[in-house]
Design a protein around this motif. Structure first.
Motif, PDB file in Angstrom:
ATOM      1  N   LEU A   8      -4.004-101.504 -25.571  1.00 20.61           N
ATOM      2  CA  LEU A   8      -3.351-100.372 -24.916  1.00 20.61           C
ATOM      3  C   LEU A   8      -3.427 -99.139 -25.801  1.00 20.61           C
ATOM      4  N   SER A   9      -3.860 -98.041 -25.202  1.00 18.87           N
ATOM      5  CA  SER A   9      -3.881 -96.734 -25.881  1.00 18.87           C
ATOM      6  C   SER A   9      -3.559 -95.684 -24.839  1.00 18.87           C
ATOM      7  N   ILE A  10      -2.279 -95.499 -24.547  1.00 21.43           N
ATOM      8  CA  ILE A  10      -1.872 -94.665 -23.418  1.00 21.43           C
ATOM      9  C   ILE A  10      -2.158 -93.191 -23.649  1.00 21.43           C
ATOM     10  N   ILE A  47      -9.583-102.329 -22.632  1.00 21.87           N
ATOM     11  CA  ILE A  47      -8.786-101.260 -23.238  1.00 21.87           C
ATOM     12  C   ILE A  47      -8.183-100.427 -22.114  1.00 21.87           C
ATOM     13  N   PHE A  48      -6.863-100.389 -22.028  1.00 20.35           N
ATOM     14  CA  PHE A  48      -6.176 -99.630 -20.986  1.00 20.35           C
ATOM     15  C   PHE A  48      -5.715 -98.298 -21.558  1.00 20.35           C
ATOM     16  N   GLU A  54     -10.144 -87.096 -12.877  1.00 19.01           N
ATOM     17  CA  GLU A  54     -10.606 -87.788 -11.681  1.00 19.01           C
ATOM     18  C   GLU A  54     -12.127 -87.943 -11.652  1.00 19.01           C
ATOM     19  N   GLN A  55     -12.851 -87.177 -12.478  1.00 17.70           N
ATOM     20  CA  GLN A  55     -14.299 -87.296 -12.539  1.00 17.70           C
ATOM     21  C   GLN A  55     -14.747 -88.525 -13.340  1.00 17.70           C
ATOM     22  N   VAL A  56     -13.835 -89.103 -14.095  1.00 15.69           N
ATOM     23  CA  VAL A  56     -14.159 -90.281 -14.905  1.00 15.69           C
ATOM     24  C   VAL A  56     -13.890 -91.538 -14.076  1.00 15.69           C
ATOM     25  N   PRO A  57     -14.831 -92.473 -14.007  1.00 12.08           N
ATOM     26  CA  PRO A  57     -14.598 -93.707 -13.245  1.00 12.08           C
ATOM     27  C   PRO A  57     -13.408 -94.484 -13.795  1.00 12.08           C
ATOM     28  N   GLN A  58     -12.778 -95.275 -12.933  1.00  6.47           N
ATOM     29  CA  GLN A  58     -11.633 -96.042 -13.418  1.00  6.47           C
ATOM     30  C   GLN A  58     -12.059 -97.045 -14.490  1.00  6.47           C
ATOM     31  N   ILE A  59     -13.219 -97.657 -14.325  1.00  2.00           N
ATOM     32  CA  ILE A  59     -13.687 -98.649 -15.286  1.00  2.00           C
ATOM     33  C   ILE A  59     -14.993 -98.152 -15.916  1.00  2.00           C
ATOM     34  N   VAL A  60     -15.012 -98.075 -17.236  1.00  2.00           N
ATOM     35  CA  VAL A  60     -16.209 -97.689 -17.984  1.00  2.00           C
ATOM     36  C   VAL A  60     -16.581 -98.854 -18.891  1.00  2.00           C
ATOM     37  N   GLN A  61     -17.810 -99.332 -18.757  1.00  2.00           N
ATOM     38  CA  GLN A  61     -18.282-100.434 -19.600  1.00  2.00           C
ATOM     39  C   GLN A  61     -18.623 -99.883 -20.974  1.00  2.00           C
ATOM     40  N   LEU A  62     -17.819-100.224 -21.958  1.00  2.00           N
ATOM     41  CA  LEU A  62     -18.022 -99.726 -23.315  1.00  2.00           C
ATOM     42  C   LEU A  62     -19.162-100.476 -23.999  1.00  2.00           C
ATOM     43  N   ALA A  63     -19.232-101.769 -23.729  1.00  2.00           N
ATOM     44  CA  ALA A  63     -20.248-102.649 -24.295  1.00  2.00           C
ATOM     45  C   ALA A  63     -20.173-103.957 -23.517  1.00  2.00           C
ATOM     46  N   ARG A  67     -14.475-103.238 -21.922  1.00  3.60           N
ATOM     47  CA  ARG A  67     -14.317-102.207 -20.900  1.00  3.60           C
ATOM     48  C   ARG A  67     -13.184-101.262 -21.271  1.00  3.60           C
ATOM     49  N   VAL A  68     -13.324 -99.993 -20.839  1.00  8.32           N
ATOM     50  CA  VAL A  68     -12.212 -99.048 -20.876  1.00  8.32           C
ATOM     51  C   VAL A  68     -11.733 -98.883 -19.437  1.00  8.32           C
ATOM     52  N   ILE A  69     -10.444 -99.141 -19.210  1.00  8.56           N
ATOM     53  CA  ILE A  69      -9.873 -99.124 -17.862  1.00  8.56           C
ATOM     54  C   ILE A  69      -8.828 -98.019 -17.788  1.00  8.56           C
ATOM     55  N   HIS A  70      -9.045 -97.068 -16.899  1.00  8.01           N
ATOM     56  CA  HIS A  70      -8.146 -95.925 -16.744  1.00  8.01           C
ATOM     57  C   HIS A  70      -7.061 -96.252 -15.733  1.00  8.01           C
ATOM     58  N   ILE A  71      -5.828 -96.012 -16.135  1.00  6.24           N
ATOM     59  CA  ILE A  71      -4.650 -96.381 -15.347  1.00  6.24           C
ATOM     60  C   ILE A  71      -3.875 -95.128 -14.960  1.00  6.24           C
TER      61      ILE A  71
END
Length: 407
Positions: A8-10, A47-48, A54-63, A67-71
């Protein structure tokens, strides 16, 4: 053992470029690189972070495996971190909703910074799993380093609550572990020392002449570098005052912030003018990560005049590139820099910085010795080693949890 970790990294995303904003710095690099290396070791990392664009996808595959998941929590826009506490329950609830939709079960929750820790406390209780936290900075220790600065009472209160509730606390150095126990109430069994890391493949020494040519920097003048967030706590103003006091007419390169509309950067511009240094100060703004080895290699000395650093990522990266460091004698910097061997540690005062910088720039043999010793001094901070230590801790925590269930 195949593990799935929720990080978590809010308040800041690991995708953000270090130095670009007040909240984007070494912690972003730490989370991103740790996740990538853990993923290589066959650990699944989600990683949440708070969704701010809003231009960034909710899920970004880091490797692969990370994943980086935007909440969604609060407005879909950047807001000051002091306003984020009210959204921590929403952040936690939406993370749990995401988990249930995907049908995942996490083995460990790993929070970064106190705001994430607050949300993680809720989730660790709901999910019945161990909670590991890394504060990166602590309000109480910041106040001790700079009594003139005040920290929000809420932060002080919640950091103490976290210390009393989390299963493990990661300290970057033995010094930070001692401070966590003496000043903040951490226990001997609770606080683990696992250092931050550096990408030893990216950060390597390069030709100083070539690096300066590539960056368009003065080729014959002594160069000093400040790299990081342009936060007064980091002390870029101390470097400017030191440059004014130095006998050597050095040029100063400041990497961080936005070149337009950045209040902190504009204040530094005004200070450079007042000190009659404008012609010798180069503001480059935040630079891409891939360019940083060039910058460290181009300069003669990296200067880290912070009030306090839990670790000191800029110092480690500079040493990896063979460039000596002059830094405040505080926090993790005393672990990273070997005084008189790879740089100097001084009291946080422009005069002390000026004296040591003049000494280093006036003694080519000393500078060469420090440069030769720099890289070998930090090889132990390679990400593979750091991630292996973290993986072992995750595995230990899971086993401890299983033992408790069995009892």
């Amino acid at each position: 053992m195949l593990l799935r970790i929720a990080m978590l990294s809010i308040h800041t995303s690991p995708l953000a470029n270090p130095g670009q904003t007040k909240d984007a710095g070494g912690m972003n690099v730490y989370i991103r690189e740790l996740a990538r290396e853990l993923a290589k070791q066959n650990i699944l990392i989600d990683i949440f972070t708070r969704w701010t664009d809003e231009q960034v996808p909710q899920i970004v595959q880091l490797a692969p495996n990370a994943r980086v998941i935007h909440i969604k929590a609060g407005p879909l826009a950047p807001i000051h971190k002091d306003e984020l506490y009210q959204y921590t329950p929403t952040f936690a609830r939406h993370i749990d909703e995401f988990r249930r939709r995907e049908g995942n079960r996490y083995d460990v929750i790993h929070s970064h910074y106190w705001l994430s820790g607050v949300a993680a406390m809720r989730l660790a209780c709901t999910w019945g799993i161990p909670h590991i936290t890394m504060f990166h900075t602590l309000a109480r220790l910041k106040q001790q380093a700079n009594p003139a600065a005040t920290e929000p009472p809420l932060r002080l209160e919640m950091e103490q609550r976290l210390i009393h509730h989390v299963d493990r606390i990661i300290a970057a150095t033995a010094d930070e572990r001692t401070q966590l126990m003496r000043s903040c109430g951490g226990t001997d069994q609770q606080v683990e020392v696992i250092p931050c890391g550096v990408d030893l493949q990216l950060f390597t020494p390069q030709s100083k002449k070539w690096a300066r040519e590539q960056l368009g920097l003065p080729e014959e003048q002594p160069l000093l570098l400040f790299a990081g967030r342009l936060d007064p706590f980091k002390g870029p103003d101390v470097l400017l005052h030191a440059a004014r006091l130095m006998q050597k007419k050095t040029h100063v390169v400041i990497v961080g912030g936005q070149l337009e509309g950045d209040r902190d950067l504009e204040q530094l511009r005004h200070l450079a003018e007042e000190l009659q240094l404008s012609s010798r100060v180069h503001f480059l703004g935040a630079r891409p990560r891939a360019e940083m080895p060039l910058l460290y290699s181009a300069v003669d000395v990296t200067v880290v005049p912070s009030y306090h650093e839990s670790f000191g990522l800029a110092a480690v990266e500079s040493l990896a590139c063979g460039t000596p460091v002059v830094a405040t004698r505080a926090g993790g910097l005393t672990t990273v820099i070997q005084h008189s061997q790879t740089g100097f540690l001084v009291p946080r005062n422009p005069g002390f910085f000026a004296e040591r910088l003049d000494l280093l720039l006036s003694d080519p043999e000393l500078a060469a010795r420090m440069s030769a010793a720099a890289r070998s001094s930090i090889l132990k901070f390679g990400w593979e080693s750091v991630a292996s230590q973290m993986r072992e801790l995750y595995e230990d925590m899971v086993e401890e949890g299983r033992c408790l269930v069995a009892l």
